[in-house]
Every structure is written in structure tokens, then in C-alpha cells.
Design a protein around this motif. Structure first.
Motif, PDB file in Angstrom:
ATOM      1  N   ARG A  66       0.892  -1.158   0.098  1.00  0.00           N
ATOM      2  CA  ARG A  66       0.014  -0.139   0.024  1.00  0.00           C
ATOM      3  C   ARG A  66       0.814   1.283  -0.071  1.00  0.00           C
ATOM      4  NH1 ARG A  66      -3.072   3.369   3.111  1.00  0.00           N
ATOM      5  NH2 ARG A  66      -2.167   2.838   5.130  1.00  0.00           N
ATOM      6  N   GLN A  67       2.022   1.203   0.667  1.00  0.00           N
ATOM      7  CA  GLN A  67       2.805   2.398   0.715  1.00  0.00           C
ATOM      8  C   GLN A  67       3.408   2.594  -0.710  1.00  0.00           C
ATOM      9  OE1 GLN A  67       4.699   1.157   4.898  1.00  0.00           O
ATOM     10  NE2 GLN A  67       5.506   3.291   4.353  1.00  0.00           N
ATOM     11  N   ILE A  68       4.039   1.550  -1.183  1.00  0.00           N
ATOM     12  CA  ILE A  68       4.465   1.854  -2.564  1.00  0.00           C
ATOM     13  C   ILE A  68       3.462   2.196  -3.739  1.00  0.00           C
ATOM     14  CG2 ILE A  68       5.539   0.444  -4.404  1.00  0.00           C
ATOM     15  CD1 ILE A  68       6.930  -1.297  -2.229  1.00  0.00           C
ATOM     16  N   TYR A  69       2.304   1.460  -3.750  1.00  0.00           N
ATOM     17  CA  TYR A  69       1.267   1.748  -4.566  1.00  0.00           C
ATOM     18  C   TYR A  69       0.735   2.921  -4.378  1.00  0.00           C
ATOM     19  CZ  TYR A  69       0.942  -3.341  -5.723  1.00  0.00           C
ATOM     20  OH  TYR A  69       1.365  -4.756  -5.975  1.00  0.00           O
ATOM     21  N   ASN A  70       0.701   3.893  -3.230  1.00  0.00           N
ATOM     22  CA  ASN A  70      -0.339   4.982  -3.216  1.00  0.00           C
ATOM     23  C   ASN A  70       0.278   5.914  -2.154  1.00  0.00           C
ATOM     24  OD1 ASN A  70      -2.536   6.584  -3.372  1.00  0.00           O
ATOM     25  ND2 ASN A  70      -3.817   5.372  -2.132  1.00  0.00           N
ATOM     26  N   ASN A  71       0.746   5.459  -0.850  1.00  0.00           N
ATOM     27  CA  ASN A  71       1.184   6.594  -0.224  1.00  0.00           C
ATOM     28  C   ASN A  71       2.323   7.278  -0.467  1.00  0.00           C
ATOM     29  OD1 ASN A  71      -1.068   6.118   1.597  1.00  0.00           O
ATOM     30  ND2 ASN A  71      -0.171   5.003   3.082  1.00  0.00           N
ATOM     31  N   ASN A  72       3.371   6.550  -0.974  1.00  0.00           N
ATOM     32  CA  ASN A  72       4.458   7.214  -1.122  1.00  0.00           C
ATOM     33  C   ASN A  72       4.290   7.948  -2.407  1.00  0.00           C
ATOM     34  OD1 ASN A  72       5.803   5.583   0.702  1.00  0.00           O
ATOM     35  ND2 ASN A  72       6.761   4.145  -0.705  1.00  0.00           N
ATOM     36  N   ASN A  73       3.807   7.937  -3.338  1.00  0.00           N
ATOM     37  CA  ASN A  73       3.563   8.745  -4.491  1.00  0.00           C
ATOM     38  C   ASN A  73       2.866   9.949  -4.029  1.00  0.00           C
ATOM     39  OD1 ASN A  73       4.929   7.311  -6.559  1.00  0.00           O
ATOM     40  ND2 ASN A  73       2.954   6.188  -6.634  1.00  0.00           N
ATOM     41  N   ARG A  74       1.606   9.835  -2.989  1.00  0.00           N
ATOM     42  CA  ARG A  74       0.993  10.867  -2.804  1.00  0.00           C
ATOM     43  C   ARG A  74       1.662  11.713  -1.814  1.00  0.00           C
ATOM     44  NH1 ARG A  74      -4.641  10.368  -2.758  1.00  0.00           N
ATOM     45  NH2 ARG A  74      -4.939  11.608  -0.853  1.00  0.00           N
ATOM     46  N   CYS A  75       2.527  11.300  -0.992  1.00  0.00           N
ATOM     47  CA  CYS A  75       3.376  12.321  -0.171  1.00  0.00           C
ATOM     48  C   CYS A  75       4.507  12.956  -1.093  1.00  0.00           C
ATOM     49  CB  CYS A  75       4.177  11.231   0.937  1.00  0.00           C
ATOM     50  SG  CYS A  75       3.213  10.529   2.243  1.00  0.00           S
ATOM     51  N   PHE A  76       5.096  11.956  -2.023  1.00  0.00           N
ATOM     52  CA  PHE A  76       6.056  12.568  -2.775  1.00  0.00           C
ATOM     53  C   PHE A  76       5.384  13.900  -3.438  1.00  0.00           C
ATOM     54  CE2 PHE A  76       9.067  13.271  -6.033  1.00  0.00           C
ATOM     55  CZ  PHE A  76      10.111  12.883  -5.450  1.00  0.00           C
ATOM     56  N   LEU A  77       4.054  13.814  -4.014  1.00  0.00           N
ATOM     57  CA  LEU A  77       3.425  14.957  -4.496  1.00  0.00           C
ATOM     58  C   LEU A  77       2.858  15.938  -3.716  1.00  0.00           C
ATOM     59  CD1 LEU A  77       1.796  12.718  -7.409  1.00  0.00           C
ATOM     60  CD2 LEU A  77       3.644  14.052  -7.531  1.00  0.00           C
ATOM     61  N   GLY A  78       2.927  15.699  -2.552  1.00  0.00           N
ATOM     62  CA  GLY A  78       2.499  16.735  -1.412  1.00  0.00           C
ATOM     63  C   GLY A  78       0.879  16.629  -1.405  1.00  0.00           C
ATOM     64  N   VAL A  79       0.435  15.562  -1.663  1.00  0.00           N
ATOM     65  CA  VAL A  79      -1.135  15.472  -1.395  1.00  0.00           C
ATOM     66  C   VAL A  79      -1.643  14.695  -0.347  1.00  0.00           C
ATOM     67  CG1 VAL A  79      -1.628  15.818  -3.840  1.00  0.00           C
ATOM     68  CG2 VAL A  79      -1.305  13.602  -2.955  1.00  0.00           C
TER      69      VAL A  79
END
Length: 129
Positions: free
Chosen positions: A112-125
Motif C-alpha cells: 500500500r505504501q509503494i502503490y499509493n502513499n509514497n506517491n501521494r506524499c511525494f507529490l504533497g497530497v
């Protein structure tokens, strides 16, 4: 660097895709974030892991990396927060990247972190709840 935007760098397959070429910028500009796309593909997968491990401002995106031994090393040695999920669509179906991670028998929260949370955090959302 001043714009605080991440730089996406294609890595793998060819002399312009070597992760070490970018390491001098990671060191010179520690606030610069570089995402190594495709985790070096087949030519530079291990090298990509080494560069990401050495530099706090380096990240890797794992689409188009299908070597299970390289992915296993990545998951063992790189913090999950530095691993981003991506897709090589339309050249390859997104399901190809999903299937390879399923094959590695990864914990659901880690996925879940790899699929979603990391990208969202990286993009600041923010994180997915």
C-alpha cells in the motif's frame, strides 16, 4: 533546485541511463529530489539501488524492472518511503508491475505504501487513509 520540483530521470538500457551520472547532482544539491525511473531496467538495476541507498534525496520508481533478484535487493536495502510505483503504460500493461510485486510475497501494508502513499506524499497530497 529553486523550483523544488523533482526531476525524473530515465535509467537503464543505454549509456545515458546510468544512475551514477546523476549522483554528482544529488551530492551538490541535497534539496534536489531525483526519481530514477524504471530502477535501472536490466542494465543498471543494482547500480540504481546503490545510488539511492547512498543519497537521501534519491528515489526509485519500479516499473519496467522485472528482475526478481534486483527487486528483492531493492526491497531489502532501500527504505520503503523511497520506492515509488509506476507504470510503463501503454508499452506494457500496468498489471505487469502489479503481478511482479505479488510474486515477491510482500506484506499488504508495504504494498500500500509503494502503490499509493509514497506517491501521494511525494507529490504533497498527503497519505491515503
Amino acid at each position: 533546485v529553486e523550483a523544488k520540483k523533482p526531476i525524473k530521470v530515465f535509467t537503464g538500457i543505454g549509456q545515458h541511463g546510468i544512475p551514477q551520472q546523476w549522483e554528482k547532482y544529488l551530492v551538490k544539491y541535497p534539496s534536489l529530489k531525483i526519481i530514477f525511473l524504471h530502477m535501472g531496467c536490466f542494465d543498471y538495476g543494482y547500480t540504481c539501488i546503490d545510488v539511492v541507498k547512498r543519497n537521501d534525496n534519491a528515489y526509485t520508481e519500479i516499473s519496467n524492472q522485472y528482475e526478481s533478484q534486483i527487486l528483492r535487493k531493492c526491497l531489502r536495502e532501500i527504505p520503503v518511503s523511497k520506492i515509488l510505483f509506476g507504470s510503463s503504460f501503454p508499452e506494457r500493461l500496468t498489471s505487469s508491475s502489479l503481478i511482479i510485486l505479488d510474486m515477491l510475497d510482500i506484506d499488504e501494508e508495504y504494498k500500500r505504501q509503494i502503490y499509493n502513499n509514497n506517491n501521494r506524499c511525494f507529490l504533497g497530497v498527503g497519505k491515503d487513509e
